[in-house]
Structure formats: structure tokens, C-alpha cells
Design a protein around this motif. Sequence first.
Motif, PDB file in Angstrom:
ATOM      1  N   ARG A  31       4.270 -19.885  -8.526  1.00 30.82           N
ATOM      2  CA  ARG A  31       3.155 -19.721  -8.087  1.00 30.82           C
ATOM      3  C   ARG A  31       2.958 -18.141  -8.471  1.00 30.82           C
ATOM      4  NH1 ARG A  31       3.867 -23.943  -5.438  1.00 30.82           N
ATOM      5  NH2 ARG A  31       2.341 -25.392  -5.173  1.00 30.82           N
ATOM      6  N   ARG A  32       3.546 -17.401  -9.239  1.00 31.15           N
ATOM      7  CA  ARG A  32       3.229 -16.006  -9.666  1.00 31.15           C
ATOM      8  C   ARG A  32       2.529 -15.875 -10.992  1.00 31.15           C
ATOM      9  NH1 ARG A  32       8.056 -14.124 -10.985  1.00 31.15           N
ATOM     10  NH2 ARG A  32       9.216 -15.906 -10.947  1.00 31.15           N
ATOM     11  N   LEU A  33       2.079 -17.126 -11.750  1.00 28.21           N
ATOM     12  CA  LEU A  33       1.453 -16.923 -12.882  1.00 28.21           C
ATOM     13  C   LEU A  33       0.749 -18.000 -13.139  1.00 28.21           C
ATOM     14  CD1 LEU A  33       1.701 -15.145 -15.713  1.00 28.21           C
ATOM     15  CD2 LEU A  33       3.115 -17.123 -16.291  1.00 28.21           C
ATOM     16  N   ASP A  34      -0.392 -17.911 -13.484  1.00 29.87           N
ATOM     17  CA  ASP A  34      -1.484 -19.072 -13.488  1.00 29.87           C
ATOM     18  C   ASP A  34      -1.249 -19.877 -14.919  1.00 29.87           C
ATOM     19  OD1 ASP A  34      -2.821 -17.700 -15.881  1.00 29.87           O
ATOM     20  OD2 ASP A  34      -4.363 -16.978 -14.833  1.00 29.87           O
ATOM     21  N   PHE A  35      -1.573 -21.218 -15.106  1.00 25.64           N
ATOM     22  CA  PHE A  35      -1.175 -22.166 -16.184  1.00 25.64           C
ATOM     23  C   PHE A  35      -1.393 -21.453 -17.303  1.00 25.64           C
ATOM     24  CE2 PHE A  35      -1.928 -25.916 -18.758  1.00 25.64           C
ATOM     25  CZ  PHE A  35      -0.606 -26.394 -18.375  1.00 25.64           C
ATOM     26  N   LEU A  36      -2.723 -20.892 -17.874  1.00 27.21           N
ATOM     27  CA  LEU A  36      -2.739 -20.177 -19.172  1.00 27.21           C
ATOM     28  C   LEU A  36      -2.071 -18.923 -19.223  1.00 27.21           C
ATOM     29  CD1 LEU A  36      -6.522 -20.688 -19.330  1.00 27.21           C
ATOM     30  CD2 LEU A  36      -4.693 -21.879 -20.573  1.00 27.21           C
ATOM     31  N   GLY A  37      -1.256 -18.383 -18.175  1.00 30.18           N
ATOM     32  CA  GLY A  37      -0.283 -17.386 -18.358  1.00 30.18           C
ATOM     33  C   GLY A  37       0.851 -17.627 -19.068  1.00 30.18           C
ATOM     34  N   ILE A  38       1.058 -18.974 -19.117  1.00 31.79           N
ATOM     35  CA  ILE A  38       2.445 -19.213 -19.739  1.00 31.79           C
ATOM     36  C   ILE A  38       2.270 -19.128 -21.253  1.00 31.79           C
ATOM     37  CG2 ILE A  38       3.854 -21.173 -20.389  1.00 31.79           C
ATOM     38  CD1 ILE A  38       3.315 -22.654 -17.680  1.00 31.79           C
ATOM     39  N   PRO A  39       1.437 -19.473 -21.755  1.00 32.70           N
ATOM     40  CA  PRO A  39       1.342 -19.271 -23.396  1.00 32.70           C
ATOM     41  C   PRO A  39       1.023 -17.704 -23.621  1.00 32.70           C
ATOM     42  CG  PRO A  39      -0.573 -20.442 -22.807  1.00 32.70           C
ATOM     43  CD  PRO A  39       0.152 -20.580 -21.608  1.00 32.70           C
ATOM     44  N   ALA A  40       0.155 -17.101 -22.452  1.00 39.61           N
ATOM     45  CA  ALA A  40       0.018 -15.803 -22.886  1.00 39.61           C
ATOM     46  C   ALA A  40       1.317 -14.750 -22.793  1.00 39.61           C
ATOM     47  CB  ALA A  40      -0.965 -15.349 -21.719  1.00 39.61           C
ATOM     48  N   VAL A  41       2.375 -15.208 -21.841  1.00 41.73           N
ATOM     49  CA  VAL A  41       3.495 -14.488 -21.856  1.00 41.73           C
ATOM     50  C   VAL A  41       4.188 -14.665 -22.948  1.00 41.73           C
ATOM     51  CG1 VAL A  41       5.569 -14.257 -20.401  1.00 41.73           C
ATOM     52  CG2 VAL A  41       3.301 -14.054 -19.111  1.00 41.73           C
ATOM     53  N   ILE A  42       4.389 -15.807 -23.146  1.00 42.57           N
ATOM     54  CA  ILE A  42       5.015 -16.158 -24.461  1.00 42.57           C
ATOM     55  C   ILE A  42       4.572 -15.421 -25.871  1.00 42.57           C
ATOM     56  CG2 ILE A  42       5.727 -18.032 -26.068  1.00 42.57           C
ATOM     57  CD1 ILE A  42       5.478 -20.012 -23.542  1.00 42.57           C
TER      58      ILE A  42
END
Length: 386
Positions: free
Chosen positions: A335-346
Motif C-alpha cells: 500500500r505504498r503505491l497505487d495500481f497505476l503507479g506500477i506501470p508508471a514506475v516501470i
Amino acid sequence: MARRLLILGSTGSIGTQALDIVGRSPDLELVGLSAERSWEALVEQAAEHGVHRIALADADAGARAAEAWTDGEVLVGAEGLVRLVIESEADLVLNALVGSAGLGPTVATLGEGIDLALANKESLVVGGELVMQLAEATGARIVPVDSEHSALHQLLDGRGPGTVDRLVLTASGGPFRGRSRAELADVTVEEALRHPTWAMGGKITIDSATLMNKGLELIEAHHLFGTPYEAIDVVVHAQSIVHSYVLLCDGAALAHLGYPDMRVPISYALHHPERVDVPVAPLDLAAIGALTFEPVDQEAFACLRLARDAARAGGTAPCVLNAANEIAVHAFLGRRLDFLGIPAVIEETLDRLPPQPVRAFESLYDADREARAVAAELVETAGSRA
């Protein structure tokens, strides 16, 4: 004579189902088991199956196991996993570890010329070319365990060069099939873990929700079957009955069908080239009634696009993709990153670390470490902005 089998990741979903298969297979003899940190479950499995050598990747868990279990040897850490492979005298290793931690044991297995039942897709995503070269050099066979690649392995068996035009991987679509990008902004961890078809571990389930699993499988299929990326497609198939299909040069299409039960591809990999009975219901298409297929929405599920782009870039790019994904998924689960944050970080990690040539496994380990550091920094930055 029984084949000597070593299972890496025996306490996970694939590992426990593999043990169910082993319990029904007098032609398989267990010679070792491993887990990341679930030492109590691992010791229980070892006692139940008469195994006297186990390994735990986590040092603290390994110390606890060694203290509590006196009926055999406990190996610890990444080196312990490799020792377990090299010293087990196994005929076959099932690598069901999760994440890039599976690469080292894959290299050790193939380097020893031991056949590999591969459920750890990251081994090929991170080090595909080197891994396949190693298998060819030692003569070790790789039989995939993923349901999609198992299907393709069976469909392609005996096909001559030039007869296959395209490979098509099917995706269930995960829990968010049909949602737009805007509708994914506020999804919760609990929603993402609610897969409609398969019961899997947390990391793999989130990969299914983002469709990163299909991106990783795309790269894996490229290496396993020597197929160009432009000849590999992904379609959404919600019923998970067609596990993959191939298009042949004469216009024919061949599909592999069955109810979603991982014991089927696991059994295929453990017994190949033989087949044995597996207690699953026979497929009844009339009862199912209809099978549906639809294209992937790559705007909503950007991970598949990122994986394909990294695959085409080659070099260290797939390794960076995988490492950044592992960090981002872990952050989402925490819970330190939202769902759309996953592709953004990648995507940002890939932008910051341009692909470099891969000449040895050491360069992959270096790229993995650097990508994890960059991704972790991006996660922390995203958290401070939230």
C-alpha cells in the motif's frame, strides 16, 4: 527406475500442487525441497515425503529450521539453493521460485546438465539468451510449466521449421477485465488479489491484474520456441479454457483446451515425454456453451506494452523491466503505491536505464541491482507526493 526430483519453491501454489502429483507418481522420487522463508511448512513437507535435504533462501528462516528439524540437512541463502541443486544428484529440477531469485538455480540446474521443469518465468525474461545457450551446450531439456507455454510446447511438438506462422497466448484478463484506465485509478489491493480463475501467490496474482504476466510470458515464449516477437500475439479469453493456440502456414489453427487446473501442465512437465492420469474432470464444451475472445486494451493495461517494448529493445531491458516490476508490485501490496503507479514506475525506470548489451550473467545481476535501486527511489518519491 524412479526419476530423482528436486522441487524449488515447494511451499507455493505450484510446489504444493507438484507434491500432489508426486504423491500419485511412483516413478518420481523426491530428493530435496526448498522455500523462501516458510520453514515450518517446508519441514512438514520434508517429513511427510521422507526428504532429508532442504534449503531456505531467508537466513533467519533457515536458522529456525535447522534448530527445529534434526532429521536432515538445512541449506541457507542463494548459495544454499545452488548447493541443493548441484549436490542433490537430481534427474529433474522443478523451479517454482517466484521472481528473479529463480535465475541462479536455473543456471545451476542447466549447467549441471539436469533437465528443468520451469515455472519461474523470470529466468527466461531476465537471462533468456544465455539460459537457452547454456541448455543447448549441456544438452539439458527445458519443459515449461506455465499453462500457456505448456500448451504451446505440446502444440509445437514435432512441427517442422517454417510450418508455424504465429503463436497466440491467451489471458483471462484478470479481475479488472473490461475496465478503462480511469476505472483502474482507485482499485484496492484486495480487489487486485481477487483473480476470477486461478488461485496463485500475491505477486503472480498482481501481475495477472496488470497483465504484466502476459508481457513476461511473451518474452518467455520468444526464448523457448525461437519465435520472433512480431509473430507472438496476446488475446483476452475470460473462460481460461483455451490455454494457447498456434496458426500454421496452411491456414489451420491448433488450440490446446482444458479446464484451468495447474496439475495438468505440472504433470506434463514432470513426466514428459510420458503422460499419466491426472484427476481432473473431462472437458465438456457443451456445458460451457460459449468461448469468447477480445483484444487487450493496452491503454488501460500498459504493462503489456512496456514488456513488448523492452523485449524488442533487448539487452538488459527485460531484466530492468522485471526488477522494476517486482519492486513496484511489492510496493502496491504494501500500500505504498497505487495500481497505476506500477506501470508508471516501470516505465520511468526503463527510461532512466537504457539497455546495455548482455555478455555474461554478471551484467544481468548488475542491471537488476541498479533497476531495483531506481525503482525503489521512484516508489518513495510517489509515496511522498501522495
